[in-house]
Design an enzyme around this catalytic site. Structure first.
Site, PDB file in Angstrom:
ATOM      1  N   PHE A   1     102.651  45.022 -41.582  1.00  0.00           N
ATOM      2  CA  PHE A   1     104.023  45.629 -41.509  1.00  0.00           C
ATOM      3  C   PHE A   1     104.458  46.641 -42.599  1.00  0.00           C
ATOM      4  O   PHE A   1     103.837  47.002 -43.332  1.00  0.00           O
ATOM      5  CB  PHE A   1     104.903  44.328 -41.635  1.00  0.00           C
ATOM      6  CG  PHE A   1     105.041  43.781 -42.762  1.00  0.00           C
ATOM      7  CD1 PHE A   1     105.498  44.214 -43.874  1.00  0.00           C
ATOM      8  CD2 PHE A   1     104.136  42.473 -43.229  1.00  0.00           C
ATOM      9  CE1 PHE A   1     105.752  43.691 -45.208  1.00  0.00           C
ATOM     10  CE2 PHE A   1     104.247  41.984 -44.622  1.00  0.00           C
ATOM     11  CZ  PHE A   1     104.942  42.503 -45.478  1.00  0.00           C
TER      12      PHE A   1
ATOM     13  N   HIS B   1      94.884  42.196 -52.204  1.00  0.00           N
ATOM     14  CA  HIS B   1      94.773  41.143 -52.011  1.00  0.00           C
ATOM     15  C   HIS B   1      93.450  40.349 -51.206  1.00  0.00           C
ATOM     16  O   HIS B   1      93.152  39.160 -51.051  1.00  0.00           O
ATOM     17  CB  HIS B   1      95.857  40.221 -51.625  1.00  0.00           C
ATOM     18  CG  HIS B   1      96.512  40.702 -50.297  1.00  0.00           C
ATOM     19  ND1 HIS B   1      97.816  40.941 -50.022  1.00  0.00           N
ATOM     20  CD2 HIS B   1      95.916  40.747 -48.976  1.00  0.00           C
ATOM     21  CE1 HIS B   1      98.065  41.444 -48.885  1.00  0.00           C
ATOM     22  NE2 HIS B   1      96.931  41.144 -48.176  1.00  0.00           N
ATOM     23  N   ASN B   2      92.606  41.226 -50.800  1.00  0.00           N
ATOM     24  CA  ASN B   2      91.182  40.878 -50.291  1.00  0.00           C
ATOM     25  C   ASN B   2      90.457  41.820 -50.871  1.00  0.00           C
ATOM     26  O   ASN B   2      90.091  42.866 -50.557  1.00  0.00           O
ATOM     27  CB  ASN B   2      91.186  41.156 -48.596  1.00  0.00           C
ATOM     28  CG  ASN B   2      92.078  40.028 -47.877  1.00  0.00           C
ATOM     29  OD1 ASN B   2      92.279  39.280 -48.409  1.00  0.00           O
ATOM     30  ND2 ASN B   2      91.889  40.303 -46.635  1.00  0.00           N
TER      31      ASN B   2
ATOM     32  N   PRO C   1     104.886  38.622 -49.997  1.00  0.00           N
ATOM     33  CA  PRO C   1     105.737  38.489 -49.016  1.00  0.00           C
ATOM     34  C   PRO C   1     105.935  37.226 -48.443  1.00  0.00           C
ATOM     35  O   PRO C   1     105.104  36.288 -48.381  1.00  0.00           O
ATOM     36  CB  PRO C   1     105.186  39.349 -47.970  1.00  0.00           C
ATOM     37  CG  PRO C   1     103.673  39.314 -48.388  1.00  0.00           C
ATOM     38  CD  PRO C   1     103.482  39.141 -49.732  1.00  0.00           C
ATOM     39  N   GLY C   2     107.084  36.972 -47.782  1.00  0.00           N
ATOM     40  CA  GLY C   2     107.375  35.674 -46.965  1.00  0.00           C
ATOM     41  C   GLY C   2     106.860  36.064 -45.268  1.00  0.00           C
ATOM     42  O   GLY C   2     105.588  36.131 -45.075  1.00  0.00           O
TER      43      GLY C   2
ATOM     44  N   HIS D   1      98.987  35.554 -51.879  1.00  0.00           N
ATOM     45  CA  HIS D   1      99.307  36.835 -51.452  1.00  0.00           C
ATOM     46  C   HIS D   1     100.546  36.628 -50.181  1.00  0.00           C
ATOM     47  O   HIS D   1     100.654  37.771 -49.785  1.00  0.00           O
ATOM     48  CB  HIS D   1      98.186  37.280 -51.113  1.00  0.00           C
ATOM     49  CG  HIS D   1      97.797  36.806 -49.425  1.00  0.00           C
ATOM     50  ND1 HIS D   1      97.723  35.368 -49.061  1.00  0.00           N
ATOM     51  CD2 HIS D   1      97.533  37.603 -48.336  1.00  0.00           C
ATOM     52  CE1 HIS D   1      97.342  35.326 -47.737  1.00  0.00           C
ATOM     53  NE2 HIS D   1      97.049  36.663 -47.489  1.00  0.00           N
ATOM     54  N   GLY D   2     101.138  35.721 -50.304  1.00  0.00           N
ATOM     55  CA  GLY D   2     101.936  35.448 -49.407  1.00  0.00           C
ATOM     56  C   GLY D   2     102.362  34.018 -48.950  1.00  0.00           C
ATOM     57  O   GLY D   2     102.252  32.964 -49.873  1.00  0.00           O
ATOM     58  N   ALA D   3     103.183  33.744 -47.946  1.00  0.00           N
ATOM     59  CA  ALA D   3     103.556  32.444 -47.540  1.00  0.00           C
ATOM     60  C   ALA D   3     102.425  31.695 -46.928  1.00  0.00           C
ATOM     61  O   ALA D   3     102.040  30.558 -47.333  1.00  0.00           O
ATOM     62  CB  ALA D   3     104.645  32.514 -46.647  1.00  0.00           C
ATOM     63  N   GLY D   4     101.442  32.384 -46.417  1.00  0.00           N
ATOM     64  CA  GLY D   4     100.274  31.687 -45.716  1.00  0.00           C
ATOM     65  C   GLY D   4     100.684  31.129 -44.331  1.00  0.00           C
ATOM     66  O   GLY D   4     101.756  30.552 -44.207  1.00  0.00           O
TER      67      GLY D   4
END
Length: 400
Positions: free
Chosen positions: A165, A273-274, A305-306, A329-332
């Site tokens: 995004f 993040h990978n 990020p969410g 790395h985020g909400a998952g």
């Protein structure tokens, strides 16, 4: 999460599906581990290895743990623009960004050429040229088969699809941020898939029994390992430059639509993040693979990020050694894309993204905020790993 041998988890209050727990058990039992597996609060089922895990290995790398979107990550910049300077409708801003940055399977009509855009543009062009030269020397090219070289370079500065995004966000002080999420595009996928195949073949030749064939690894000292590491590092650099090129174009799109120069501050974050890299932990140099996790050394800035309707965070790492200096790395995801499409409808999508200028059609239904874990619960679970520096709320979101 129940306690497991060789596992440290930051998942208090966060749901973790049974299949993900089984994947973590599989990883934790591998003979190449150089310590415990660190599990982040956004953990969920992945290919071979769970997304949201940090895996230390000695003299080996598991290509499927790195994944096929090598170097996927985030980029964010704080601008000097305030939210009250934005137009009431952001539809034109979104369409201008979408015209400037190809999304989904789209790519540039010709290779990006930012040299005519001042010192920053010339620096980006120089880095592109360095990538070209290094690519031609990659040893892994011999096993990749025929490649469309023009596609590789025309995809630089493109978003891709899935959960990638571009967003405009407002922080707690009403300042506008540009934030985006993408990786190494198709060439990273091609390298990752080739390396996974090489690792499976190596495991077969060695007669290694694995709980999951995607946990096969490449051993340091072998030609395959050397080829993969060289290509891995190249793809990670490609991904970082891909994000910077998009950021460059988004800033220009804002200038064009708002009719004024939109300056960036010095606060810019660009983090993978990978990826995999050699790091020093507990007195030893080991390979650290972060599959859906961000480096969070003491004082290091990162991005969590969410979803396309919730908050995101700029964070500062605490350097927690048990987490190998990492954070989520985020909400998952809390459900698969298919499950999200079955459970939610377009009315729910419109409701959950109210106030955000974004697509609200069936093509992005699987990215509905309800398909993700609660970001505030995820942040609470990793209070030992990071401090929040800025809280961001998106007002515009471009999805692939």
């Amino acid at each position: 999460m129940e306690l497991m041998k060789n596992v440290q988890a930051w998942t208090e209050g966060v749901e973790v599906e049974w299949d993900a727990m089984q994947q973590i058990r599989n990883i934790a039992g591998l003979p190449i581990l150089a310590g415990h597996v660190a599990v982040m609060p956004d953990v969920h089922l992945g290919k071979g290895a769970t997304v949201g895990t940090v895996i230390p290995t000695r003299s080996a790398i598991i290509p499927a743990a790195v994944g096929v979107d090598i170097g996927c990550g985030m980029c964010a910049v704080r601008t000097e623009l305030r939210g009250d300077a934005l137009p009431d409708s952001l539809a034109k801003v979104r369409s201008t960004i979408e015209a400037a940055v190809p999304v989904g399977f789209d790519l540039h009509a010709k290779e990006p050429n930012p040299t005519n855009e001042g010192p920053h543009g010339r620096d980006l062009r120089a880095r592109m040229q360095a990538l070209y030269s290094r690519f031609e020397q990659l040893g892994i090219l011999a096993v990749l088969g025929r490649l469309d070289a023009r596609r590789i370079w025309r995809q630089l500065g493109t978003l891709g699809g899935g959960n990638h995004f571009i967003e405009l966000c407002l922080d707690e002080g009403g300042v506008v941020w540009v934030m985006l999420h993408s990786g190494s595009r198709n060439i990273g996928k091609t390298i990752g898939e080739a390396a996974i195949g090489m690792a499976r073949e190596a495991a077969h030749r060695a007669g290694i029994g694995l709980p999951d064939k995607d946990l096969a690894w490449l051993n340091e000292g072998t030609p395959e390992f050397a080829q993969y590491v060289e290509a891995l590092q190249w793809a990670q650099d490609y991904a970082a430059l891909n994000r910077e090129l998009m950021l460059f174009r988004v800033m220009n799109a804002l200038r064009d639509t708002l009719g004024a120069e939109v300056a960036a501050t010095t606060q810019v974050v660009n983090c993978h993040h990978n990826y995999a890299t050699v790091e020093d932990h507990f007195g030893s140099k080991v390979w650290i693979t972060r599959k859906g996790a961000v480096s969070a050394r003491e004082g290091q800035l990162g991005i969590i990020p969410g979803s396309m309707g919730t908050r995101s965070y700029i964070v500062r790492g605490k350097g927690n050694p048990l987490a190998y200096c990492s954070c989520s790395h985020g909400a998952g995801r809390r459900m698969s894309r298919g499950a999200a499409k079955r459970l939610f409808d377009l009315e729910a999508l419109a409701s959950q993204t109210r106030g955000v200028e974004c697509r609200k059609d069936a093509g992005v239904l699987d990215e509905i905020p309800g398909a993700y874990k609660d970001i505030d619960t995820v942040m609470a679970a990793q209070a030992e790993l990071v401090d929040v520096v800025h809280t961001l709320k998106q007002v515009l979101c471009v999805k692939g």
